[in-house]
Write a protein that holds these residues in place. Structure first.
Motif, short mmCIF file in Angstrom:
data_model
loop_
_atom_site.label_atom_id
_atom_site.label_comp_id
_atom_site.label_asym_id
_atom_site.label_seq_id
_atom_site.Cartn_x
_atom_site.Cartn_y
_atom_site.Cartn_z
N CYS A 1 12.19 -7.05 -1.11
CA CYS A 1 10.58 -6.50 -1.83
C CYS A 1 10.48 -7.89 -2.68
CB CYS A 1 10.73 -5.72 -2.23
SG CYS A 1 10.37 -3.89 -0.39
N HIS B 1 2.64 -6.59 -0.49
CA HIS B 1 2.82 -6.15 0.27
C HIS B 1 1.09 -5.22 0.48
CE1 HIS B 1 3.70 -1.36 -0.65
NE2 HIS B 1 3.88 -1.94 0.83
N ALA C 1 7.74 -1.37 4.32
CA ALA C 1 6.76 -1.57 3.62
C ALA C 1 6.38 -2.95 4.14
CB ALA C 1 6.87 -2.61 2.04
N GLU D 1 10.73 0.30 2.19
CA GLU D 1 10.39 0.00 0.04
C GLU D 1 11.60 0.24 -0.41
OE1 GLU D 1 7.30 2.45 -0.16
OE2 GLU D 1 6.20 2.20 0.86
#
Length: 179
Positions: A144, A154, A166, A138
């Motif tokens: 991400c 996610h 994640a 994360e």
């Protein structure tokens, strides 16, 4: 209606506007070794691979099924790698993983390469699950953002290796090719 993917035509080469993704070769050992040992590349992956483990990595990466060396089209410079494998810890769902050498960060190469491999995987890497997944820490905001940019969502968080992770997922309809 979903169809079952055909067995992976391996080895194969994928091309995008700026990149060629080809099977990893023994001549790529220098660049792959950097991917395994560079502290910045490995920052969110548990740190550099231990020196005593490197010979094993170096013996087994070339020719590995569904392991792509990411190269520039013009110069054929190896800038990173993308792999797509069944993930036993996630019921053998297709998992994409990737890494780029730091001097090639920020140019959109990772997004372009990961999107191409995920698109290819839908057609050529068998799975009972209609999605492709990816896991990143994360804390790795860049990763991400990359996964979100290609249409991944996610879907879960968990702690592994002492860090919050994640889990992202995308199905064929959700993929934005990012090229």
């Amino acid at each position: 209606m979903s169809s079952t993917p055909a067995e992976s035509p391996w080895p194969t080469t994928l091309s995008t506007a700026r990149l060629l993704l080809r099977p990893a070769e023994a001549t790529d050992v220098k660049e792959f070794t950097r991917l395994w040992t560079d502290p910045e590349v490995r920052r969110f992956l548990g740190g550099p691979v231990a020196e005593q483990e490197l010979p094993l990595y170096q013996r087994h990466f070339a020719g590995r099924r569904n392991a792509f060396a990411v190269t520039t089209r013009a110069e054929r410079t190896v800038v990173g790698s993308v792999l797509i494998d069944p993930a036993p810890r996630f019921d053998d769902r297709r998992e994409v993983s990737y890494g780029l050498l730091p001097e090639h960060w920020g140019q959109g190469y990772a997004r372009e390469a990961v999107a191409a491999v995920v698109e290819w995987a839908f057609a050529h890497v068998p799975s009972d699950d209609p999605s492709v997944i990816a896991v990143t820490q994360e804390a790795n905001a860049r990763s991400c953002r990359l996964l979100e940019a290609i249409g991944m969502r996610h879907i879960d968080s968990f702690v592994e290796f002492g860090a919050a992770q994640a889990l992202f997922s995308v199905d064929r309809q959700g993929l934005r090719n990012g090229r």
